[in-house]
Enzyme design. Structure first.
Site, short mmCIF file in Angstrom:
data_model
loop_
_atom_site.label_atom_id
_atom_site.label_comp_id
_atom_site.label_asym_id
_atom_site.label_seq_id
_atom_site.Cartn_x
_atom_site.Cartn_y
_atom_site.Cartn_z
N SER A 16 -7.51 1.25 0.80
CA SER A 16 -7.56 1.11 2.25
C SER A 16 -6.19 1.39 2.85
CB SER A 16 -8.00 -0.31 2.65
OG SER A 16 -7.05 -1.27 2.22
N LEU A 18 -2.73 2.44 4.36
CA LEU A 18 -1.77 3.49 4.04
C LEU A 18 -2.01 4.05 2.64
CD1 LEU A 18 0.68 5.19 4.73
CD2 LEU A 18 2.14 3.28 4.02
N SER A 141 9.72 -1.75 4.49
CA SER A 141 9.43 -2.07 5.89
C SER A 141 10.74 -2.22 6.64
CB SER A 141 8.64 -3.38 5.99
OG SER A 141 8.53 -3.81 7.34
N TYR A 154 7.86 -12.27 4.32
CA TYR A 154 7.69 -10.82 4.26
C TYR A 154 9.03 -10.11 4.39
CZ TYR A 154 5.76 -6.19 5.36
OH TYR A 154 5.45 -4.85 5.36
N THR A 189 -3.04 -0.96 9.93
CA THR A 189 -3.63 -1.03 8.58
C THR A 189 -4.15 -2.44 8.32
OG1 THR A 189 -1.59 -1.71 7.46
CG2 THR A 189 -1.92 0.66 7.79
#
Length: 268
Positions: A16, A18, A141, A154, A189
């Site tokens: 799913s 990216l 990221s 994260y 996403t």
């Protein structure tokens, strides 16, 4: 290295978002694909879509990348096939919760998926990549470059990922292994739709964002273009890259703007 019809590419989180977009573009460009995801049904479906065109160029493996023995078996299977040119560490997870209110198990889970698993998989694949003169592509990221409220775990995981692979880059440079670090900002996403909340359940509030929310397809094309150019780093979104510079040059101003833009996070 640049891609060609003989390029064997492993993509994690390929069912799913990216990962799937990266798989489609790679397939269009002639790569042979090894697709990995923990969602067995979605992975089988997506693999079948590509295999309908050329079944010889697609294999897939269902596994949880935080499962060490299963990860080792995957590397053994790839080695038995004889070749790996590109490893894409794409699988990831995020959370939306204030650090002080978050159960430590959430941080542990995010670190396990976003840092420990890609590091361990890469180390296992290094002999194969050394033999092929291959490349590791890591989906990092911009949150690894600058603080984003409500994403302490994260941000930490992506910062650790960047630091690890920048060190590894220097250590394996004379072995013919390339490293491409990709730093997206906000993408449309499932990683955000499936974000964890403070207790490990689904996040209870919608995400805050800055700049444009890009599509996975937009991002995938840029990743493969960067790979074929031999780039070492990709900052695809100029607005977010400039925000990361603001964080370095004027961190107090950055924090004031961040608190204003992400006020929802502070109230969550």
């Amino acid at each position: 290295m640049s891609g060609n019809a003989d390029t064997v590419t492993l993509i994690t989180g390929a069912a799913s978002g990216l990962g799937w977009a990266l798989a489609q573009v790679a397939f269009q460009r002639g790569h042979r694909l090894i697709l990995v995801d923990r969602d067995a049904e979605a992975l089988a479906d997506k693999s079948a879509r590509l295999a309908a065109t050329d079944p010889q160029r697609v294999t897939y493996h269902t596994l949880d990348l935080t499962d060490g023995p299963a990860r080792d078996r995957l590397v053994d299977r790839i080695a038995a096939r004889g070749r790996l040119d590109v490893l894409i560490n794409n699988a990831g997870i995020t959370h939306r919760s204030l650090a002080a209110r978050t159960d430590p198990k959430v941080f542990h889970q995010v670190m396990a998926v976003d840092w420990e698993a890609p590091v361990a998989l890469t180390l296992g694949c290094l002999p194969l990549l050394r033999d092929s003169g291959g490349c590791v592509i890591n989906i990092g990221s911009m949150a690894g470059w600058m603080p984003v409220l409500g994403r302490a775990g994260y941000c930490s995981a992506k910062a650790a990922l960047a630091q690890f692979f920048e060190v590894l880059r220097g250590e394996v440079a004379d072995q013919g292994i390339d490293v491409l670090m990709v730093y997206p900002s906000f993408l449309a996403t499932p990683i955000e739709r499936n974000a964890l909340g403070h207790d490990g359940g689904p996040a209870a509030h919608a995400r805050s964002s800055v700049g444009r929310v890009r599509s996975a397809e937009w991002m995938a094309e840029r990743v493969w273009d960067a790979f074929e150019r031999g780039d070492k780093r990709l900052f695809p979104d100029r607005f977010t890259f400039l925000a990361s510079l603001l964080w370095r040059l004027a961190p107090d101003l950055y924090h004031r703007l961040m608190r204003r833009r992400f006020a929802m996070e502070l109230d969550s």
